[in-house]
Motif scaffolding. Structure first.
Motif, short mmCIF file in Angstrom:
data_model
loop_
_atom_site.label_atom_id
_atom_site.label_comp_id
_atom_site.label_asym_id
_atom_site.label_seq_id
_atom_site.Cartn_x
_atom_site.Cartn_y
_atom_site.Cartn_z
N THR A 10 16.46 -44.10 -22.74
CA THR A 10 16.76 -43.66 -21.88
C THR A 10 15.66 -42.44 -21.17
N LYS A 13 13.53 -44.59 -19.00
CA LYS A 13 13.90 -44.97 -17.46
C LYS A 13 14.38 -43.37 -16.97
N ASP A 14 13.49 -42.54 -17.45
CA ASP A 14 14.09 -41.64 -16.53
C ASP A 14 12.97 -40.34 -16.24
N TYR A 15 12.23 -41.12 -16.88
CA TYR A 15 10.16 -40.39 -16.66
C TYR A 15 9.91 -39.94 -15.73
N GLU A 17 11.54 -39.10 -12.84
CA GLU A 17 12.85 -38.54 -13.10
C GLU A 17 12.59 -36.70 -13.01
N ASN A 18 12.16 -37.20 -14.86
CA ASN A 18 11.62 -36.12 -15.14
C ASN A 18 11.14 -35.18 -15.00
N THR A 76 12.36 -30.77 -20.49
CA THR A 76 12.01 -31.65 -20.42
C THR A 76 11.00 -31.82 -20.15
N LYS A 79 10.47 -34.12 -23.37
CA LYS A 79 10.90 -35.31 -23.12
C LYS A 79 9.44 -36.36 -22.47
N THR A 103 7.95 -45.91 -15.84
CA THR A 103 7.53 -44.88 -15.91
C THR A 103 7.41 -44.61 -14.58
N GLY A 105 9.34 -45.58 -12.33
CA GLY A 105 10.11 -46.41 -11.51
C GLY A 105 11.28 -47.54 -11.37
#
Length: 116
Positions: A10, A13-15, A17-18, A76, A79, A103, A105
């Motif tokens: 996760t 996947k969300d890198y 966005e984070n 954040t 992560k 990373t 997206g």
């Protein structure tokens, strides 16, 4: 801190966005702290009293306290750092391409088509 495999997937996947979220929160926090204070003219005895240099904004202060107290910015950042540090350990070309695209997206299906 150790993460479960599903959590790591996760985070990968969300890198992207984070990273955007972290940068936005830090930028907003710094901009809010650098605001120039505005004072209203006072008359009589109030004009001789000391004045604050900032605008009182209880909503902003409460939000900042929650972000800091809740640790959203710090979590954040942890992560992002976790993925950054671990991704440097990857040596196979296919894995490097996969983590780089993921990373950024791109979806797993798109990466699969690129790598056959």
């Amino acid at each position: 801190m150790s993460y479960k495999p599903k959590e790591v997937i996760t985070m990968i996947k969300d890198y992207e966005e984070n990273v955007r979220l972290y940068n936005r929160l830090v930028r907003e926090q710094n901009e809010d702290r650098e605001q120039i204070g505005v004072q209203a003219s006072k008359f009589g005895i109030e004009s001789t009293m000391p004045h604050a240099n900032t605008i009182s904004n209880p909503t902003q202060k409460a939000a900042e306290r929650l972000l800091i107290k809740d640790g959203m910015i710090e979590r954040t950042k942890k992560k992002i750092d976790f993925i950054d540090k671990r991704s440097k350990r990857i040596h196979k070309n296919q894995h490097i391409v996969t983590i780089a695209l993921r990373t950024q997206g791109f979806t797993s299906a798109h990466i699969g088509r690129i790598l056959d």
